[in-house]
Design a protein around this motif. Sequence first.
Motif, PDB file in Angstrom:
ATOM      1  N   LEU A  35       0.825  -2.120  -9.906  1.00  0.00           N
ATOM      2  CA  LEU A  35       0.376  -1.197  -8.782  1.00  0.00           C
ATOM      3  C   LEU A  35       1.271  -0.227  -8.673  1.00  0.00           C
ATOM      4  O   LEU A  35       0.780   0.662  -8.098  1.00  0.00           O
ATOM      5  CB  LEU A  35      -0.461  -2.147  -7.808  1.00  0.00           C
ATOM      6  N   VAL A  36       2.403  -0.587  -8.387  1.00  0.00           N
ATOM      7  CA  VAL A  36       3.196   0.536  -7.836  1.00  0.00           C
ATOM      8  C   VAL A  36       4.167   1.104  -9.150  1.00  0.00           C
ATOM      9  O   VAL A  36       4.320   3.246  -8.601  1.00  0.00           O
ATOM     10  CB  VAL A  36       4.646  -0.488  -7.541  1.00  0.00           C
ATOM     11  N   ASN A  37       3.375   1.144  -9.979  1.00  0.00           N
ATOM     12  CA  ASN A  37       4.105   1.880 -11.741  1.00  0.00           C
ATOM     13  C   ASN A  37       2.785   2.612 -11.375  1.00  0.00           C
ATOM     14  O   ASN A  37       3.025   4.293 -11.231  1.00  0.00           O
ATOM     15  CB  ASN A  37       3.928   0.877 -12.493  1.00  0.00           C
ATOM     16  N   GLN A  38       1.312   2.527 -10.956  1.00  0.00           N
ATOM     17  CA  GLN A  38       0.456   3.229 -11.024  1.00  0.00           C
ATOM     18  C   GLN A  38       0.788   4.777  -9.717  1.00  0.00           C
ATOM     19  O   GLN A  38       0.808   5.993 -10.018  1.00  0.00           O
ATOM     20  CB  GLN A  38      -1.076   3.117 -10.807  1.00  0.00           C
ATOM     21  N   ALA A  39       1.317   3.863  -8.824  1.00  0.00           N
ATOM     22  CA  ALA A  39       2.127   4.683  -7.796  1.00  0.00           C
ATOM     23  C   ALA A  39       2.606   6.383  -8.148  1.00  0.00           C
ATOM     24  O   ALA A  39       2.694   6.691  -7.448  1.00  0.00           O
ATOM     25  CB  ALA A  39       1.785   3.950  -6.443  1.00  0.00           C
ATOM     26  N   GLN A  40       3.575   5.437  -9.073  1.00  0.00           N
ATOM     27  CA  GLN A  40       4.538   6.706  -9.073  1.00  0.00           C
ATOM     28  C   GLN A  40       3.768   8.013  -9.616  1.00  0.00           C
ATOM     29  O   GLN A  40       4.323   8.978  -9.862  1.00  0.00           O
ATOM     30  CB  GLN A  40       6.098   5.937  -9.826  1.00  0.00           C
ATOM     31  N   VAL A  41       2.826   7.283 -10.665  1.00  0.00           N
ATOM     32  CA  VAL A  41       2.508   8.736 -11.180  1.00  0.00           C
ATOM     33  C   VAL A  41       1.419   9.225 -10.165  1.00  0.00           C
ATOM     34  O   VAL A  41       1.739  10.289 -10.515  1.00  0.00           O
ATOM     35  CB  VAL A  41       1.252   7.826 -12.251  1.00  0.00           C
ATOM     36  N   ARG A  42       0.684   9.302  -9.717  1.00  0.00           N
ATOM     37  CA  ARG A  42       0.329   9.417  -7.995  1.00  0.00           C
ATOM     38  C   ARG A  42       1.365  10.750  -6.746  1.00  0.00           C
ATOM     39  O   ARG A  42       0.817  11.524  -7.372  1.00  0.00           O
ATOM     40  CB  ARG A  42      -0.437   8.922  -7.454  1.00  0.00           C
ATOM     41  N   THR A  43       1.965   9.590  -7.038  1.00  0.00           N
ATOM     42  CA  THR A  43       3.476  10.392  -6.397  1.00  0.00           C
ATOM     43  C   THR A  43       4.252  11.860  -7.477  1.00  0.00           C
ATOM     44  O   THR A  43       4.057  13.133  -6.557  1.00  0.00           O
ATOM     45  CB  THR A  43       4.818   9.661  -6.351  1.00  0.00           C
ATOM     46  N   ASP A  44       4.624  11.385  -8.669  1.00  0.00           N
ATOM     47  CA  ASP A  44       4.389  12.736  -9.323  1.00  0.00           C
ATOM     48  C   ASP A  44       3.888  14.202  -9.236  1.00  0.00           C
ATOM     49  O   ASP A  44       4.014  14.829  -9.510  1.00  0.00           O
ATOM     50  CB  ASP A  44       4.971  12.002 -10.881  1.00  0.00           C
ATOM     51  N   LEU A  45       2.047  13.779  -9.296  1.00  0.00           N
ATOM     52  CA  LEU A  45       0.904  14.136  -9.171  1.00  0.00           C
ATOM     53  C   LEU A  45       0.956  15.026  -8.063  1.00  0.00           C
ATOM     54  O   LEU A  45       0.089  15.877  -7.371  1.00  0.00           O
ATOM     55  CB  LEU A  45      -0.148  13.105  -9.274  1.00  0.00           C
TER      56      LEU A  45
END
Length: 230
Positions: A35-45
């Motif tokens: 879930l944190v890994n997914q959140a990293q992508v959302r951060t970049d977006l």
Amino acid sequence: MYQDAGDLGAAAFWRGVTQEIAVRSRDPHLVGYSLVNQAQVRTDLGDGPGVIDLCQAALDDSDALVPKVRIMAMQQLAHGASLTGDRAAVDRLIDTAGGLVHRVDDDLPWGNACRRTPGYLEVQRATCYGRLGLGREAASLWSQVLDAVPTTARRDRGVYLARHATAAATAREPDQALEIGRAAAEIAVETRSVRMARELATLKRAMGPWQDAPVGRDLSEILAPVTKGV
């Protein structure tokens, strides 16, 4: 790898695959990590609410998670807070995560940046401050962080230098931004890091008020080999 190269679509796909594997494993630590890994992508977006939702989901049963996963979720939640303009939440989350670092003692083979990276949490705080437009505070933190980063960690050092330069520009210190940016650009040329090039493109935008001044023209010349096409 895809995220570092700037292909966020591919990054999101493979993060999704990782999350499916994690859910099927029934391992709460691995699910939290995914879930944190997914959140990293959302951060970049730039999707602050998405980051917050994913990290809060990871922390829903935080007592069942090893400290390392809780630290990862809290620091990423701080990034979500910075995207929504909440400095108080950034500081609260980073400080709380800092209180857990000494408890990290698992033997899980992934997610070890909090033990491996010097000043890991202050790197996150400085990045969040930069995103919040707190140039002077961010620049001060980057100075401290960079003192602890070994010269052998070229890619991390280059990214941090680029963020430091952007913070200096935000603090209206263009000459300092130029000198720090020059050092970052040298590393970017050597490493050909797309991630670093993106950070330097952000620096170029931050130096917009001085684009017609000598300092701005000098920076454009330095960054030209790195930021072309970014």
